[in-house]
Design an enzyme around this catalytic site. Sequence first.
Site, mmCIF file in Angstrom:
data_model
loop_
_atom_site.group_PDB
_atom_site.id
_atom_site.type_symbol
_atom_site.label_atom_id
_atom_site.label_comp_id
_atom_site.label_asym_id
_atom_site.label_seq_id
_atom_site.Cartn_x
_atom_site.Cartn_y
_atom_site.Cartn_z
ATOM 1 N N GLU A 297 0.837 -1.193 0.000
ATOM 2 C CA GLU A 297 0.000 0.000 0.000
ATOM 3 C C GLU A 297 0.874 1.245 0.000
ATOM 4 O O GLU A 297 1.924 1.295 0.653
ATOM 5 C CB GLU A 297 -0.940 -0.014 1.209
ATOM 6 C CG GLU A 297 -1.962 -1.135 1.118
ATOM 7 C CD GLU A 297 -2.942 -1.164 2.284
ATOM 8 O OE1 GLU A 297 -4.105 -1.534 2.053
ATOM 9 O OE2 GLU A 297 -2.543 -0.823 3.418
ATOM 10 N N CYS B 161 6.665 -6.514 7.736
ATOM 11 C CA CYS B 161 7.793 -5.923 8.473
ATOM 12 C C CYS B 161 8.243 -6.883 9.560
ATOM 13 O O CYS B 161 7.427 -7.568 10.184
ATOM 14 C CB CYS B 161 7.356 -4.595 9.098
ATOM 15 S SG CYS B 161 8.697 -3.685 9.912
ATOM 16 N N CYS C 103 6.474 -3.879 15.920
ATOM 17 C CA CYS C 103 6.123 -2.872 16.918
ATOM 18 C C CYS C 103 4.677 -3.106 17.373
ATOM 19 O O CYS C 103 3.794 -3.397 16.554
ATOM 20 C CB CYS C 103 6.271 -1.473 16.337
ATOM 21 S SG CYS C 103 7.973 -1.064 15.865
ATOM 22 N N GLY D 209 7.104 -1.557 6.152
ATOM 23 C CA GLY D 209 8.482 -2.015 6.205
ATOM 24 C C GLY D 209 9.443 -1.063 6.881
ATOM 25 O O GLY D 209 9.161 0.119 7.073
ATOM 26 N N SER E 273 11.974 6.653 14.806
ATOM 27 C CA SER E 273 10.806 6.284 15.610
ATOM 28 C C SER E 273 11.248 6.112 17.058
ATOM 29 O O SER E 273 11.946 5.155 17.389
ATOM 30 C CB SER E 273 10.200 4.975 15.089
ATOM 31 O OG SER E 273 9.745 5.133 13.763
ATOM 32 N N CYS F 78 -1.069 6.638 10.009
ATOM 33 C CA CYS F 78 0.145 6.058 10.570
ATOM 34 C C CYS F 78 -0.148 4.775 11.340
ATOM 35 O O CYS F 78 -1.000 4.749 12.233
ATOM 36 C CB CYS F 78 0.799 7.078 11.496
ATOM 37 S SG CYS F 78 2.361 6.533 12.196
#
Length: 361
Positions: A113, A133, A137, A178, A232, A351
Amino acid sequence: MELDKKALLGMSLTELKVAVKELGLPSFTATQIVKWLYVQHVKSIDEMTNLSKANRAKLAEFYTIGCADPIDAQYSKDGTIKYLFPVATTCPMTEEHTLTSHPSPLTSNKFVETVYIPDKDRATLCVSCQVGCKMNCLFCQTGKQGFEGNLSARDILNQIYSLPQRESLTNIVFMGQGEPMDNLDNVLRATDILTADYAYAWSPRRITVSSVGIKNKLKRFLDESECHVAISMHSPIPEQRAQLMPAERGMSIKDVVELLRQYDFSHQRRLSFEYILFAGLNDSMTHAREIVRLLHGLECRINLIRFHHIPSVPLHETDEKKMESFRDYLTNKGIFTTIRASRGQDIYAACGLLSTAKKNA
């Protein structure tokens, strides 16, 4: 057969020079091809009209453009558009560039996407670099998908090459699916072409690459690229960050910051930290003070981000008033801090919400 053909998209000028030499074409053909690719954005070799018909036929015997249009689009009420792109290959591109080394342009039956975000006189594209990924997280839907493969430079660039609004783009952010440092070779290939004079000729200041921080890979990116970098963070406290982000155990936020201190961000290159606020978890003044302590003397900015709920995750969004207080405290302490506008939440484009697990299945 089409199956045996390789993609031109994703090749650099140097690689194209090798390819045309192997085909016995004139050396200047590489320069012609690269302009047709990255300036004209042709969809077929037949469109390369300043190549002779015989040379086009010879090129087409081994190569195809390798671009692929999005197969789906979702439109948000705020103007954001989420595109679904087919992926040609999830195998990392090899270092050898011969007629047999480029990934086939045929689909791998996997998808990524990509999010187009228009905003007044700006238009940002959030691109993906992996299918799924590895970072896992806690707050990210992409991590729940698991890891299904790296995108080649061709697949990264195709998200731009085949974007209907390509000509309106002002910025690109590697903040889609990713972890860019986990696919660094192909991310660098793609950004090199985006910034090369012979290709897109973008300033690296129009490109931001995000990362959780991966030992050795982050340093290599900082050394080899001039693009902006976004880290991040999500908690300045190592133990708590490890609960949110397993990558903390591989390269702690303290180690990330110490590495960043070795580089100059006082001029055009920008360093930012991404910080999602979770109610009752990382939104206290204690956390704000720890951020100030951690980043003291480092030229940077902080983007505060609203949490977008995902299923089966015991995290909650911080209220607006608390976000503003958090921002104001950091700003008053000399750290430029903004609250990022949430875009595309109604189409799961905001996000942390990107995932193609169901589509890939």
